[in-house]
Design a protein around this motif. Structure first.
Motif, PDB file in Angstrom:
ATOM      1  N   SER A 189      -1.507  -1.975  -6.128  1.00  0.00           N
ATOM      2  CA  SER A 189      -2.882  -2.356  -5.829  1.00  0.00           C
ATOM      3  C   SER A 189      -2.881  -3.748  -5.216  1.00  0.00           C
ATOM      4  O   SER A 189      -2.192  -4.650  -5.712  1.00  0.00           O
ATOM      5  CB  SER A 189      -3.716  -2.351  -7.113  1.00  0.00           C
ATOM      6  OG  SER A 189      -5.011  -2.836  -6.859  1.00  0.00           O
ATOM      7  N   MET A 190      -3.591  -3.949  -4.124  1.00  0.00           N
ATOM      8  CA  MET A 190      -3.636  -5.259  -3.484  1.00  0.00           C
ATOM      9  C   MET A 190      -4.336  -6.261  -4.379  1.00  0.00           C
ATOM     10  O   MET A 190      -5.258  -5.929  -5.102  1.00  0.00           O
ATOM     11  CB  MET A 190      -4.359  -5.163  -2.141  1.00  0.00           C
ATOM     12  CG  MET A 190      -3.590  -4.380  -1.105  1.00  0.00           C
ATOM     13  SD  MET A 190      -4.353  -4.442   0.523  1.00  0.00           S
ATOM     14  CE  MET A 190      -3.957  -6.122   1.002  1.00  0.00           C
ATOM     15  N   ALA A 191      -3.877  -7.503  -4.324  1.00  0.00           N
ATOM     16  CA  ALA A 191      -4.438  -8.562  -5.155  1.00  0.00           C
ATOM     17  C   ALA A 191      -5.845  -8.895  -4.693  1.00  0.00           C
ATOM     18  O   ALA A 191      -6.264  -8.540  -3.591  1.00  0.00           O
ATOM     19  CB  ALA A 191      -3.543  -9.791  -5.088  1.00  0.00           C
ATOM     20  N   ALA A 192      -6.550  -9.633  -5.511  1.00  0.00           N
ATOM     21  CA  ALA A 192      -7.898 -10.077  -5.159  1.00  0.00           C
ATOM     22  C   ALA A 192      -7.850 -10.880  -3.871  1.00  0.00           C
ATOM     23  O   ALA A 192      -6.861 -11.557  -3.579  1.00  0.00           O
ATOM     24  CB  ALA A 192      -8.478 -10.918  -6.292  1.00  0.00           C
ATOM     25  N   ASN A 193      -8.884 -10.819  -3.127  1.00  0.00           N
ATOM     26  CA  ASN A 193      -8.898 -11.405  -1.787  1.00  0.00           C
ATOM     27  C   ASN A 193      -9.262 -12.890  -1.752  1.00  0.00           C
ATOM     28  O   ASN A 193      -9.567 -13.428  -0.703  1.00  0.00           O
ATOM     29  CB  ASN A 193      -9.882 -10.628  -0.905  1.00  0.00           C
ATOM     30  CG  ASN A 193      -9.572  -9.163  -0.837  1.00  0.00           C
ATOM     31  OD1 ASN A 193      -9.940  -8.414  -1.739  1.00  0.00           O
ATOM     32  ND2 ASN A 193      -8.892  -8.738   0.201  1.00  0.00           N
ATOM     33  N   VAL A 239     -17.730 -11.440  -3.993  1.00  0.00           N
ATOM     34  CA  VAL A 239     -16.306 -11.140  -4.129  1.00  0.00           C
ATOM     35  C   VAL A 239     -16.102  -9.839  -4.891  1.00  0.00           C
ATOM     36  O   VAL A 239     -15.281  -8.991  -4.523  1.00  0.00           O
ATOM     37  CB  VAL A 239     -15.580 -12.305  -4.832  1.00  0.00           C
ATOM     38  CG1 VAL A 239     -14.137 -11.920  -5.160  1.00  0.00           C
ATOM     39  CG2 VAL A 239     -15.603 -13.559  -3.964  1.00  0.00           C
ATOM     40  N   ASP A 240     -16.862  -9.658  -5.958  1.00  0.00           N
ATOM     41  CA  ASP A 240     -16.707  -8.461  -6.791  1.00  0.00           C
ATOM     42  C   ASP A 240     -17.185  -7.192  -6.088  1.00  0.00           C
ATOM     43  O   ASP A 240     -16.642  -6.104  -6.318  1.00  0.00           O
ATOM     44  CB  ASP A 240     -17.479  -8.627  -8.103  1.00  0.00           C
ATOM     45  CG  ASP A 240     -16.841  -9.655  -9.030  1.00  0.00           C
ATOM     46  OD1 ASP A 240     -15.661  -9.991  -8.805  1.00  0.00           O
ATOM     47  OD2 ASP A 240     -17.526 -10.128  -9.953  1.00  0.00           O
ATOM     48  N   THR A 273      -7.114 -15.254  -3.031  1.00  0.00           N
ATOM     49  CA  THR A 273      -5.881 -15.977  -3.324  1.00  0.00           C
ATOM     50  C   THR A 273      -5.134 -16.455  -2.081  1.00  0.00           C
ATOM     51  O   THR A 273      -4.145 -17.169  -2.200  1.00  0.00           O
ATOM     52  CB  THR A 273      -4.935 -15.080  -4.151  1.00  0.00           C
ATOM     53  OG1 THR A 273      -4.647 -13.885  -3.419  1.00  0.00           O
ATOM     54  CG2 THR A 273      -5.564 -14.703  -5.489  1.00  0.00           C
ATOM     55  N   PRO A 315     -14.859  -4.443  -1.173  1.00  0.00           N
ATOM     56  CA  PRO A 315     -13.653  -3.685  -1.535  1.00  0.00           C
ATOM     57  C   PRO A 315     -12.415  -4.572  -1.487  1.00  0.00           C
ATOM     58  O   PRO A 315     -12.383  -5.576  -0.768  1.00  0.00           O
ATOM     59  CB  PRO A 315     -13.593  -2.585  -0.475  1.00  0.00           C
ATOM     60  CG  PRO A 315     -14.306  -3.166   0.705  1.00  0.00           C
ATOM     61  CD  PRO A 315     -15.414  -4.002   0.132  1.00  0.00           C
ATOM     62  N   SER A 316     -11.389  -4.215  -2.241  1.00  0.00           N
ATOM     63  CA  SER A 316     -10.157  -5.000  -2.227  1.00  0.00           C
ATOM     64  C   SER A 316      -9.388  -4.813  -0.924  1.00  0.00           C
ATOM     65  O   SER A 316      -8.581  -5.647  -0.540  1.00  0.00           O
ATOM     66  CB  SER A 316      -9.262  -4.605  -3.406  1.00  0.00           C
ATOM     67  OG  SER A 316      -8.909  -3.236  -3.328  1.00  0.00           O
ATOM     68  N   LYS A 317      -9.648  -3.728  -0.237  1.00  0.00           N
ATOM     69  CA  LYS A 317      -9.014  -3.512   1.067  1.00  0.00           C
ATOM     70  C   LYS A 317      -9.919  -2.608   1.904  1.00  0.00           C
ATOM     71  O   LYS A 317     -10.649  -1.772   1.386  1.00  0.00           O
ATOM     72  CB  LYS A 317      -7.628  -2.889   0.917  1.00  0.00           C
ATOM     73  CG  LYS A 317      -7.562  -1.652   0.044  1.00  0.00           C
ATOM     74  CD  LYS A 317      -6.130  -1.179  -0.085  1.00  0.00           C
ATOM     75  CE  LYS A 317      -5.995  -0.017  -1.062  1.00  0.00           C
ATOM     76  NZ  LYS A 317      -6.153  -0.424  -2.453  1.00  0.00           N
ATOM     77  N   HIS A 326       0.846  -1.192   0.000  1.00  0.00           N
ATOM     78  CA  HIS A 326       0.000   0.000   0.000  1.00  0.00           C
ATOM     79  C   HIS A 326       0.887   1.249   0.000  1.00  0.00           C
ATOM     80  O   HIS A 326       0.644   2.206  -0.735  1.00  0.00           O
ATOM     81  CB  HIS A 326      -0.899  -0.002   1.237  1.00  0.00           C
ATOM     82  CG  HIS A 326      -1.717   1.239   1.379  1.00  0.00           C
ATOM     83  ND1 HIS A 326      -2.766   1.544   0.544  1.00  0.00           N
ATOM     84  CD2 HIS A 326      -1.628   2.272   2.252  1.00  0.00           C
ATOM     85  CE1 HIS A 326      -3.295   2.704   0.896  1.00  0.00           C
ATOM     86  NE2 HIS A 326      -2.619   3.163   1.932  1.00  0.00           N
TER      87      HIS A 326
END
Length: 316
Positions: free
Chosen positions: A52-56, A185-186, A58, A189-191, A47
């Motif tokens: 950008s953080m990867a999808a959550n 999932v979509d 993984t 938020p990614s974070k 950050h």
């Protein structure tokens, strides 16, 4: 990036401070716990660096369903439904407030193994001074603290309605919002507040016998993604957010301090995108259906409100 990760998981080279995560079998459990801590530090690092953080989906602890388009259901009462619409988000509850005393628990066999490994580590003397004489409690404290540091949002996976779930939430007075795993999932938020929190992560819950079986304990998250077999009818998937903001070292804060962590919080999501429709519980009176549809529209949403398929007449 591999070099940076090594510094995070093993401690900075040449540093006199105790490393966050130690290599070797002797300290496996703490290293496993610090894997979650290291993941948070890594999240903060990327950050800071602007990545950008990867999808959550993984993370190793979070098993994914065979079909990402599987329907998911969140059963609730009317008051929680209205609260969700007013907040325009989804409520994450602290794990120890979910109602199951086994939330975050390890198995009987794993506790015995941790006790044995702690005893072995104490005998070798290869421990930092501040862990000597209390290493077992240090290891167990990490698991105990997890339920006060992690927040979960629970969904039921099923292609159809579940009578067992309706019975848990009240026939004639409950409802369920319907979506899909992929949509959840979509929409999340990614974070979430990345400086103080890690996640959300999303995965499937596994059901086991805690007296006879065990699970991977290389990371604290595994304990939050297992439940007793008596809960298998819930067929649950979870989104989890870890609140790590009060950590200043490898050890979690005292439980008395963690008890003051908030009981839960709302994460903003696009509910119109997330919710496919609202299903009323069996035996819901017709007037309630009209009231629910009107309130939904007044609050600015246009979900389809439908009756339960369990109310259909048989073919006799």
């Amino acid at each position: 990036m591999a070099t940076i990760l090594a510094c995070i998981t093993r401690g900075s080279a040449g540093s006199s401070a105790p490393p966050v995560c130690l290599a070797g079998d002797t300290w496996l459990e703490l290293g496993a716990f610090s894997g979650a801590c290291g993941g948070a530090l890594f999240g903060r690092l990327i950050h800071t660096l602007g990545f950008s953080m990867a999808a959550n989906v993984t993370h190793d602890a979070f098993t994914q369903p065979d079909d990402e388009d599987i329907l998911i259901w969140r059963y609730m009462d009317f008051s929680k439904y209205v609260a969700m619409l007013l907040s325009k988000g989804l409520y994450f509850s602290r794990a120890d407030k979910l109602g199951d005393p086994y939330e975050g628990s390890i198995t009987r066999g794993e506790r015995a193994r941790i006790e044995e490994r702690a005893t072995t580590a104490e005998k070798t003397g290869k421990l930092p001074e501040f862990w000597k004489g209390r290493y077992f409690e240090v290891l167990m404290h990490s698991w105990r603290a997890a339920t006060k540091e992690n927040y979960a949002l629970c969904w039921h996976m099923n292609s159809d309605e579940s009578l067992a779930m309706w019975q848990s939430y009240g026939v004639g007075q409950g409802l369920a919002i319907q979506s899909s795993y992929k949509c959840l999932v979509d929409c999340l938020p990614s974070k979430y507040k990345p400086i103080e929190h890690a996640g959300p992560f999303v995965g499937v819950v596994e059901y086991i016998n805690y007296e006879k079986e065990t699970f991977n304990t290389k990371n604290i998250f595994f304990s939050l993604l297992h439940k007793r077999k008596s809960f298998s009818h819930e067929n649950e998937c979870r989104a989890i957010i870890w609140k790590h903001g009060n950590r200043e070292g490898p050890d979690p804060a005292p439980l008395s301090q963690l008890e003051h962590n908030e009981r839960g919080f709302v994460v903003d999501v696009d509910l119109n995108k997330l919710i496919h429709r609202v299903v009323l519980s069996p035996q819901t009176p017709e007037w309630f259906s009209d009231v629910l549809a009107n309130i939904t529209q007044i609050l600015g949403f246009d979900f389809e409100v439908v009756s339960s398929q369990l109310d259909l007449e048989s073919y006799l």
